[in-house]
Write an enzyme that holds these catalytic residues in place. Sequence first.
Site, PDB file in Angstrom:
ATOM      1  N   ALA A 154       4.940  31.364  11.352  1.00  0.00           N
ATOM      2  CA  ALA A 154       5.289  30.172  10.565  1.00  0.00           C
ATOM      3  C   ALA A 154       5.730  30.512   9.151  1.00  0.00           C
ATOM      4  CB  ALA A 154       4.100  29.219  10.520  1.00  0.00           C
ATOM      5  N   LYS A 195       2.227   9.772  31.003  1.00  0.00           N
ATOM      6  CA  LYS A 195       3.012  10.982  30.751  1.00  0.00           C
ATOM      7  C   LYS A 195       4.444  10.815  31.269  1.00  0.00           C
ATOM      8  CE  LYS A 195      -1.201  13.726  31.067  1.00  0.00           C
ATOM      9  NZ  LYS A 195      -2.106  14.348  32.065  1.00  0.00           N
TER      10      LYS A 195
END
Lengths: 437, 437
Positions: free
Chosen positions: A33, A205
């Site tokens: 990151a 979902k």
Amino acid sequence: MSPVKVGILGLGTVGCGTLNVLRRNAHEIARRAGREIIVTHASARTLDKPRPCDTQSLRLTNQPMEVVNDPEVSIIVELIGGTSLARDLVLQAINDGKHVVTANKALIALHGNEIFNAAQQKGVMVAFEAAVAGGIPVIKAIREGLSGNSIQWLAGIINGTSNFILTEMRDKGRDFDSVLAEAQQLGYAEADPRFDVEGIDAAHKLTILASIAFGIPLQFDKVYIEGISNITAEDVSYATELGYRIKHLGIAKRTAEGVELRAHPTLIPYRRLLANVDGVMNGVLIHADAVGSTLYYGAGAGAEPTASAVVADLVDVVRTLTTDPENRVPHLAFQPDSISEIPILPIESVQTAYYLRMMALDRVGVLAQVATILGQCGISIEALIQKEPVGGADKVPVVMLTHSVQEAQLNQAISQIEALEGISGSVIRIRMDTLAG
Amino acid sequence: MSPVKVGILGLGTVGCGTLNVLRRNAHEIARRAGREIIVTHASARTLDKPRPCDTQSLRLTNQPMEVVNDPEVSIIVELIGGTSLARDLVLQAINDGKHVVTANKALIALHGNEIFNAAQQKGVMVAFEAAVAGGIPVIKAIREGLSGNSIQWLAGIINGTSNFILTEMRDKGRDFDSVLAEAQQLGYAEADPRFDVEGIDAAHKLTILASIAFGIPLQFDKVYIEGISNITAEDVSYATELGYRIKHLGIAKRTAEGVELRAHPTLIPYRRLLANVDGVMNGVLIHADAVGSTLYYGAGAGAEPTASAVVADLVDVVRTLTTDPENRVPHLAFQPDSISEIPILPIESVQTAYYLRMMALDRVGVLAQVATILGQCGISIEALIQKEPVGGADKVPVVMLTHSVQEAQLNQAISQIEALEGISGSVIRIRMDTLAG
């Protein structure tokens, strides 16, 4: 760069998993990151409960809104579940200009349109990879990996509990109730298992997957939902005999008339990879015009698999902290002004093949009557099993596979068949799909 | 926003596929990317050749550098293949501040470190999803979807030609040469098939996967490479008998001593999903600490599957055109200053199980001698097949599976076994992997 500070709402299984993964892999995550991601503040309903994670270095409260309002925190991870308090907290966080990561499928399926609209206006991200198929990065795959495609259909094993139960029923010839009881003991099923075994969780979902695949709004209320609680050991065994597996699938399909959105048990050919996704594992098969079929497989639940998706979302959010919001990946894959209202088809309009099972009197002519009705309704038979009567039984099970037909027509045929004197009880129907291109 | 203009180098299969996908799905792609992506300029070696794509609306040249230098074009798609001219073109594009999308695995595996370094300095992106496993978004999955994990190992079927040949050998009991000839006729194998069947193509892709999984530099020269040309119909059949499939895998594994990087035929248990990835299809299994095992499956080659990945990269690049380069996803998943030099282990240090096949004289005591040698080298046997001699033959094949052992030790044992009077010819060895967590 300075570390990014994160607040977590909810320190249950996934909350603790997220804390643990962020700590254990802190170095590796920062190497990716470009800066550290640390949790500084968290909320939990009960503060003094023993937990499988170390909370000593963070501020802990039983007031989630305190975490949301913490000015130090720039990303809120929502893991409390439910749709009422979670919605308030997420909307408040957005309103305060904070980014949100959530694993809450019900929240996104039911309130996603409102949430993403608010996020859009505030220029913040709401990431939800963990909401579908746990640790499998399938949201990212559809939204970014397949962005050059026109997606035609997808079919997913997206409820681990149902898949575990169906797998055990098949492997051991057991019936639904006994496997459910075992699943509850193993912690694979809740004390109240309806959310899982009645297909609601899978429908949440599916709602999300369909929206990002086709560029349509989230519309949970239009999903046709059927669970696995009526599947019998008998049906599982006949399916096997015919070269199929019964799987609970969420299916979204684009047709000329509209979009099919349905979650239900489905017979699929046993040679397909998806038919071999067993136990609590999840798998999503996506068919798209350029790439053809791709499949994504992995753990759909559990502390660390879900945490894996939460952390991936955190890294994504961290990377866009300084990005012009216009250029971010849109929440629902398509630009908000490009989401289109394609009609969702009622189940009666769906066209599919079927597995049918009925009890027929062991008497000449009954089968001919059934065949005549099917023929009159334009339904042709692909395979048929008729068993010998066992012992002195006067009824025999008849099992057949039909070619593709519209559900409305099948309903008509079934009510006529059930009215026959030679047929006892109701006709069991399970939809089929070859999952072919 | 105004359309983004793209130049394509190379209008072969993938170049035309990319043009076709960008055109056919132009509307859907713009709905996702927020702006149009159009190809305005392209180069091809031969200009007046009939092609499966319409080139009328674009400028066509046989001088690729003209496309690179076109000031109107902001992204260059490199699809000419090879590593010499392609390298020059890509470096020139980067130098001109243009972003690059490439499907060229050899280029990335061999010159990636140099290319990404140049791109980093110029603040441009070089995207290469299409370089590994065609249309499967596996680069994105590893780099972004699994960014919270410490990845432990990965194993991939990443060469469709080899997989097609091995699948046919198994399904039809045919030998390597005859299937290769058929694959060449079907266009699945090149006239010069060495790149594919000798494992070089898989090693290029493995180099890339290992780099983004572990945060190590690209180092193709350290990959151990073995192809499938020595696999016999006999071995395929014994493997089946023992409950295994032979697949050509690229394997990267992190151990306490370093990283294993190896591309070779491998016996894997037939129940694994990866064992059922057949024909020209690709599949990559990744094992990571938080998520466990995830698998990605789809078409690894072909015009439109590869184009699918090229276009996804284009959309990604378009989205980051205005992003601060510091905050982009790093080319090799890890920040350039965080890439670490973990030693790559020589094949002799690799620890794995083996399938061994040898011809033994049909005589008392030979097997005991073999067993003694294995025992002295610390190698234990997990399974053994000894066939009856066929007809009047005086030699019988002996097949065994060993437990895990260091390759150096196995080499020692094999040379001692080959020296035995009762053993004729050389001992065939194929590595095994259970692909378990």
